[in-house]
Write a protein that holds these residues in place. Structure first.
Motif, PDB file in Angstrom:
ATOM      1  N   PRO A 114       2.750 -14.293  42.250  1.00  0.00           N
ATOM      2  CA  PRO A 114       4.096 -15.801  41.989  1.00  0.00           C
ATOM      3  C   PRO A 114       4.561 -16.136  42.839  1.00  0.00           C
ATOM      4  CG  PRO A 114       4.150 -13.255  40.538  1.00  0.00           C
ATOM      5  CD  PRO A 114       3.277 -13.528  41.956  1.00  0.00           C
ATOM      6  N   GLY A 115       4.331 -17.433  43.275  1.00  0.00           N
ATOM      7  CA  GLY A 115       4.784 -17.815  44.262  1.00  0.00           C
ATOM      8  C   GLY A 115       3.745 -19.311  45.518  1.00  0.00           C
ATOM      9  N   SER A 116       2.851 -18.688  45.016  1.00  0.00           N
ATOM     10  CA  SER A 116       1.530 -19.151  45.339  1.00  0.00           C
ATOM     11  C   SER A 116       0.789 -20.411  45.179  1.00  0.00           C
ATOM     12  CB  SER A 116       0.531 -17.997  46.024  1.00  0.00           C
ATOM     13  OG  SER A 116      -0.692 -18.599  46.943  1.00  0.00           O
ATOM     14  N   PHE A 117       0.364 -21.487  45.028  1.00  0.00           N
ATOM     15  CA  PHE A 117       0.257 -22.542  44.424  1.00  0.00           C
ATOM     16  C   PHE A 117      -1.084 -23.427  45.223  1.00  0.00           C
ATOM     17  CE2 PHE A 117       5.007 -22.084  44.084  1.00  0.00           C
ATOM     18  CZ  PHE A 117       5.107 -21.982  43.391  1.00  0.00           C
ATOM     19  N   GLY A 118      -2.290 -23.894  44.006  1.00  0.00           N
ATOM     20  CA  GLY A 118      -3.166 -24.166  44.687  1.00  0.00           C
ATOM     21  C   GLY A 118      -2.455 -26.090  44.600  1.00  0.00           C
ATOM     22  N   GLY A 119      -2.293 -26.555  46.176  1.00  0.00           N
ATOM     23  CA  GLY A 119      -2.215 -28.077  46.001  1.00  0.00           C
ATOM     24  C   GLY A 119      -2.793 -29.410  44.884  1.00  0.00           C
ATOM     25  N   ALA A 120      -3.699 -28.949  44.231  1.00  0.00           N
ATOM     26  CA  ALA A 120      -4.168 -29.888  42.880  1.00  0.00           C
ATOM     27  C   ALA A 120      -3.429 -29.544  41.531  1.00  0.00           C
ATOM     28  CB  ALA A 120      -5.371 -29.770  43.392  1.00  0.00           C
ATOM     29  N   ASP A 121      -2.934 -28.442  42.211  1.00  0.00           N
ATOM     30  CA  ASP A 121      -1.988 -28.161  40.048  1.00  0.00           C
ATOM     31  C   ASP A 121      -0.581 -29.114  40.854  1.00  0.00           C
ATOM     32  OD1 ASP A 121      -3.728 -27.200  38.646  1.00  0.00           O
ATOM     33  OD2 ASP A 121      -2.865 -24.869  39.763  1.00  0.00           O
ATOM     34  N   PHE A 122       0.092 -28.933  42.438  1.00  0.00           N
ATOM     35  CA  PHE A 122       1.071 -29.335  42.575  1.00  0.00           C
ATOM     36  C   PHE A 122       0.857 -31.215  42.262  1.00  0.00           C
ATOM     37  CE2 PHE A 122       4.590 -30.260  45.897  1.00  0.00           C
ATOM     38  CZ  PHE A 122       5.150 -29.965  45.018  1.00  0.00           C
ATOM     39  N   VAL A 123      -0.269 -31.451  42.597  1.00  0.00           N
ATOM     40  CA  VAL A 123      -0.006 -33.000  43.356  1.00  0.00           C
ATOM     41  C   VAL A 123       0.052 -33.369  41.560  1.00  0.00           C
ATOM     42  CG1 VAL A 123      -1.749 -34.770  43.505  1.00  0.00           C
ATOM     43  CG2 VAL A 123      -1.417 -32.858  44.911  1.00  0.00           C
ATOM     44  N   THR A 281       6.987 -13.312  49.796  1.00  0.00           N
ATOM     45  CA  THR A 281       7.918 -12.643  51.228  1.00  0.00           C
ATOM     46  C   THR A 281       7.173 -13.739  51.978  1.00  0.00           C
ATOM     47  OG1 THR A 281       6.472 -10.979  51.474  1.00  0.00           O
ATOM     48  CG2 THR A 281       8.659 -11.269  49.355  1.00  0.00           C
ATOM     49  N   GLY A 282       6.239 -14.076  52.660  1.00  0.00           N
ATOM     50  CA  GLY A 282       5.976 -14.028  53.802  1.00  0.00           C
ATOM     51  C   GLY A 282       4.402 -14.425  53.866  1.00  0.00           C
ATOM     52  N   ILE A 283       3.816 -15.112  55.332  1.00  0.00           N
ATOM     53  CA  ILE A 283       2.400 -15.460  55.073  1.00  0.00           C
ATOM     54  C   ILE A 283       1.623 -14.397  56.491  1.00  0.00           C
ATOM     55  CG2 ILE A 283       2.519 -17.443  55.741  1.00  0.00           C
ATOM     56  CD1 ILE A 283      -0.048 -18.237  54.024  1.00  0.00           C
ATOM     57  N   GLU A 284       0.865 -14.037  56.811  1.00  0.00           N
ATOM     58  CA  GLU A 284       0.545 -13.476  57.865  1.00  0.00           C
ATOM     59  C   GLU A 284      -1.119 -14.487  58.201  1.00  0.00           C
ATOM     60  OE1 GLU A 284      -0.079  -9.423  59.476  1.00  0.00           O
ATOM     61  OE2 GLU A 284      -1.946  -9.958  58.537  1.00  0.00           O
ATOM     62  N   PHE A 285      -1.009 -15.050  59.733  1.00  0.00           N
ATOM     63  CA  PHE A 285      -2.067 -15.489  60.626  1.00  0.00           C
ATOM     64  C   PHE A 285      -2.881 -14.588  61.543  1.00  0.00           C
ATOM     65  CE2 PHE A 285       0.467 -19.282  58.259  1.00  0.00           C
ATOM     66  CZ  PHE A 285      -0.355 -19.645  57.397  1.00  0.00           C
ATOM     67  N   ASP A 286      -4.121 -15.336  62.020  1.00  0.00           N
ATOM     68  CA  ASP A 286      -4.650 -14.981  62.794  1.00  0.00           C
ATOM     69  C   ASP A 286      -5.386 -15.762  64.021  1.00  0.00           C
ATOM     70  OD1 ASP A 286      -6.390 -12.150  62.563  1.00  0.00           O
ATOM     71  OD2 ASP A 286      -7.436 -13.117  61.248  1.00  0.00           O
ATOM     72  N   ARG A 287      -4.224 -16.175  65.280  1.00  0.00           N
ATOM     73  CA  ARG A 287      -4.284 -16.911  65.710  1.00  0.00           C
ATOM     74  C   ARG A 287      -5.783 -17.457  66.132  1.00  0.00           C
ATOM     75  NH1 ARG A 287      -0.992 -20.575  68.060  1.00  0.00           N
ATOM     76  NH2 ARG A 287      -1.527 -20.475  69.519  1.00  0.00           N
ATOM     77  N   ARG A 302      -2.067 -11.990  65.435  1.00  0.00           N
ATOM     78  CA  ARG A 302      -1.647 -11.790  64.716  1.00  0.00           C
ATOM     79  C   ARG A 302      -0.290 -12.255  64.423  1.00  0.00           C
ATOM     80  NH1 ARG A 302      -4.027  -9.159  59.480  1.00  0.00           N
ATOM     81  NH2 ARG A 302      -6.406  -9.469  59.854  1.00  0.00           N
ATOM     82  N   VAL A 303       0.257 -13.448  63.869  1.00  0.00           N
ATOM     83  CA  VAL A 303       1.529 -14.013  63.181  1.00  0.00           C
ATOM     84  C   VAL A 303       1.809 -13.845  61.860  1.00  0.00           C
ATOM     85  CG1 VAL A 303       2.529 -15.621  64.208  1.00  0.00           C
ATOM     86  CG2 VAL A 303       0.817 -15.561  65.093  1.00  0.00           C
ATOM     87  N   THR A 304       3.252 -13.745  61.880  1.00  0.00           N
ATOM     88  CA  THR A 304       3.870 -13.418  60.628  1.00  0.00           C
ATOM     89  C   THR A 304       5.152 -14.441  60.230  1.00  0.00           C
ATOM     90  OG1 THR A 304       3.110 -11.146  59.898  1.00  0.00           O
ATOM     91  CG2 THR A 304       5.021 -12.234  58.728  1.00  0.00           C
ATOM     92  N   TYR A 305       5.005 -15.096  59.400  1.00  0.00           N
ATOM     93  CA  TYR A 305       6.091 -16.035  59.337  1.00  0.00           C
ATOM     94  C   TYR A 305       7.067 -15.829  57.897  1.00  0.00           C
ATOM     95  CZ  TYR A 305       3.971 -19.034  62.049  1.00  0.00           C
ATOM     96  OH  TYR A 305       3.471 -19.320  63.621  1.00  0.00           O
ATOM     97  N   ASP A 306       8.292 -15.930  57.349  1.00  0.00           N
ATOM     98  CA  ASP A 306       9.180 -15.113  56.429  1.00  0.00           C
ATOM     99  C   ASP A 306       9.213 -16.803  55.810  1.00  0.00           C
ATOM    100  OD1 ASP A 306       9.717 -12.993  57.201  1.00  0.00           O
ATOM    101  OD2 ASP A 306      11.285 -13.487  57.907  1.00  0.00           O
ATOM    102  N   VAL A 307       8.285 -16.779  54.415  1.00  0.00           N
ATOM    103  CA  VAL A 307       8.084 -18.031  54.010  1.00  0.00           C
ATOM    104  C   VAL A 307       8.335 -17.597  51.927  1.00  0.00           C
ATOM    105  CG1 VAL A 307       6.836 -19.470  54.962  1.00  0.00           C
ATOM    106  CG2 VAL A 307       5.571 -17.958  53.516  1.00  0.00           C
ATOM    107  N   GLN A 308       8.676 -18.093  51.188  1.00  0.00           N
ATOM    108  CA  GLN A 308       9.094 -17.712  49.290  1.00  0.00           C
ATOM    109  C   GLN A 308       8.045 -18.784  48.609  1.00  0.00           C
ATOM    110  OE1 GLN A 308      12.867 -19.494  51.513  1.00  0.00           O
ATOM    111  NE2 GLN A 308      12.193 -17.041  52.160  1.00  0.00           N
ATOM    112  N   ALA A 309       7.375 -19.114  49.412  1.00  0.00           N
ATOM    113  CA  ALA A 309       6.034 -20.075  48.493  1.00  0.00           C
ATOM    114  C   ALA A 309       4.865 -20.504  49.684  1.00  0.00           C
ATOM    115  CB  ALA A 309       7.033 -21.481  47.925  1.00  0.00           C
TER     116      ALA A 309
END
Length: 460
Positions: A114-123, A281-287, A302-309
């Motif tokens: 929950p809190g993860s969305f498809g861009g097409a749905d938002f559009v 609660t967040g998202i993790e990326f590979d540089r 790896r880099v982590t960011y605190d996000v809620q969506a």
């Protein structure tokens, strides 16, 4: 004997195909079948409200549909109201042009939280698509958007934009109310490759930084180009313009930034997983790092960011059309020169395809014209070789009459004009060109009001 052609899908691809066909064959009659009560497809339901210049394409599409040899039949679903086989029986040819209507998958852990969305749905939500939800959770203060194309920019811009700057657009009232309550403070736009390899248009990129009370933040270290990046910038004007824009944003003194909302651009970051147990609660990326051709591979950092969506905007994908071959692997209808191919690779007589469901969701709206031209060329070549007969004409007439009887609740062109008038009337109260009506039953209330027009398909 005049030819009749059915087009499934009344977005730009289908309308361009109809326009080219009637121009090349002055005797042909064309029926466009659309599952929504309104025409124009992507232009009406895929272009951001704050892009009236692009939405003006509707005026040109309107002019095409005004042609008396082209008929619009809205609120008709293939596979439910009618079948492709029934259309093939009633028409000399059928063209599928249903576009791409859903998000491409992003296969990483946590993407379904929950809190993860498809861009097409938002559009679809902010454009008032009748099948989209009427409410959208805009509770996150920090948001991640994943993607490197114009849809990613649209989604980022619509999340971060202050709602009062949409007052002049056709935005539905429910969407405007939700955006006014939006709690967002920061949107992080993540791009897997480098700044010289983004797929934005320069104009849309500039629009991102032209918003009121929004700062765009770029790390100067991300703008250092290798040989590939320098080659791309030298070779392509659009990329050169965008690098100039990135550089200008990166040079802004941080102490002068006073906006209440911020967009952060992050390059060389590939999504690894979405974090959270019951919600994002967040998202993790590979540089990532580029090679000499601009291709990127993870570095292990790896880099982590605190996000809620999290919003994924990694592409669109077409849905299958009932009764038509479809490749799950490519998300398209198998074809050759616009002719639909059966499982054994042979063309299916009288069945054609154009637009994104033919070639995938690539290119701008106008690029569908050349695609439609090739399909129409194949169709006309085939019709020129087809042997007509009175018996065949009689079967078609009977099949068309049967369809007309079953589609009496379809929205006619005159019905759409009534709906169009209702939207323009609602808009005039607020000094807008229109305010979009979004509920299907409300759309049908206006479109199916008594009119002298009657629906007749396959008329010769």
């Amino acid at each position: 004997m005049n030819r009749t052609v059915a087009v499934v899908g009344a977005g730009p691809a289908g309308i361009y195909a109809a326009d080219i066909l009637q121009d090349r064959d002055p005797e042909v009659r064309i029926d466009l079948f659309e599952k929504l009560p309104a025409p124009y497809g992507l232009v009406r339901y895929g272009v951001s409200p704050d892009h009236p210049r692009i939405k003006k394409i509707q005026d040109a599409l309107h002019d095409v549909l005004e042609n008396p040899r082209i008929s619009f039949h809205g609120n008709v679903t293939i596979g439910t109201d009618i079948t492709v086989d029934e259309l093939r029986e009633a028409y000399d040819a059928v063209i599928i042009s249903t576009g791409a209507d859903r998000d491409a998958e992003l296969k990483i852990d946590g993407i379904d939280l929950p809190g993860s969305f498809g861009g097409a749905d938002f559009v679809a939500w902010y454009d008032g698509h009748p099948d989209a939800p009427r409410e959208w959770p805009l509770e996150a203060e920090s948001v991640a958007v994943i993607g490197a194309g114009n849809v990613a920019l649209d989604v980022t811009r619509m999340i971060i934009k202050h709602a009062e700057h949409l007052d002049h657009t056709d935005i539905p009232d429910s969407v405007e109310s939700a955006l006014k309550a939006n709690r967002v403070r920061d949107v992080h736009l993540f791009i897997r490759r480098g700044p010289a390899d983004v797929r934005f248009s320069a104009l849309e990129l500039r629009e991102l930084g032209a918003q009121h009370d929004v700062d765009v933040i770029v790390d100067p270290a991300d703008l250092e180009l290798d040989e590939h990046g320098e080659r791309m910038v030298k070779q392509f004007t659009q990329r050169r313009i965008m690098m100039k824009t990135f550089t200008e944003w990166a040079a802004i003194d941080p102490t002068t930034r006073e906006a209440s909302r911020r967009v952060h651009l992050h390059f060389y970051q590939q999504p690894a997983r979405v974090l959270g147990e019951h919600a994002v609660t967040g998202i993790e990326f590979d540089r990532t790092q580029p090679d000499e051709l601009g291709r990127v591979t993870p570095t292990g950092e790896r880099v982590t960011y605190d996000v809620q969506a999290v919003y994924r905007t990694v592409g669109y994908r077409s849905s299958p059309v009932t009764g038509v071959p479809f490749s799950d692997e490519t998300g398209t209808i198998p074809e050759q020169d616009g002719r639909v191919l059966a499982a054994d690779g042979t063309p299916i007589a009288g069945l054609y395809v154009t637009g994104w469901i033919r070639r995938g969701p690539i290119g701008l709206i106008g690029s569908t014209k050349s695609d439609a031209a090739q399909t129409i060329g194949s169709l006309l070549d085939d019709l020129a070789l087809a042997a007509g007969s009175e018996e065949r004409a009689a079967r078609q007439a009977a099949a068309a009459e049967a369809l007309s009887e079953r589609l009496r609740q379809a929205v006619t062109w005159e019905g759409w004009l009534q709906l169009d008038h209702a939207e323009r009337t609602l808009g005039s109260v607020r000094d807008r060109e229109r305010t979009k009506i979004v509920e299907r039953h409300d759309m049908l209330h206006h479109a199916q009001a008594p009119t002298e027009a009657t629906l007749k398909v396959g008329t010769r």
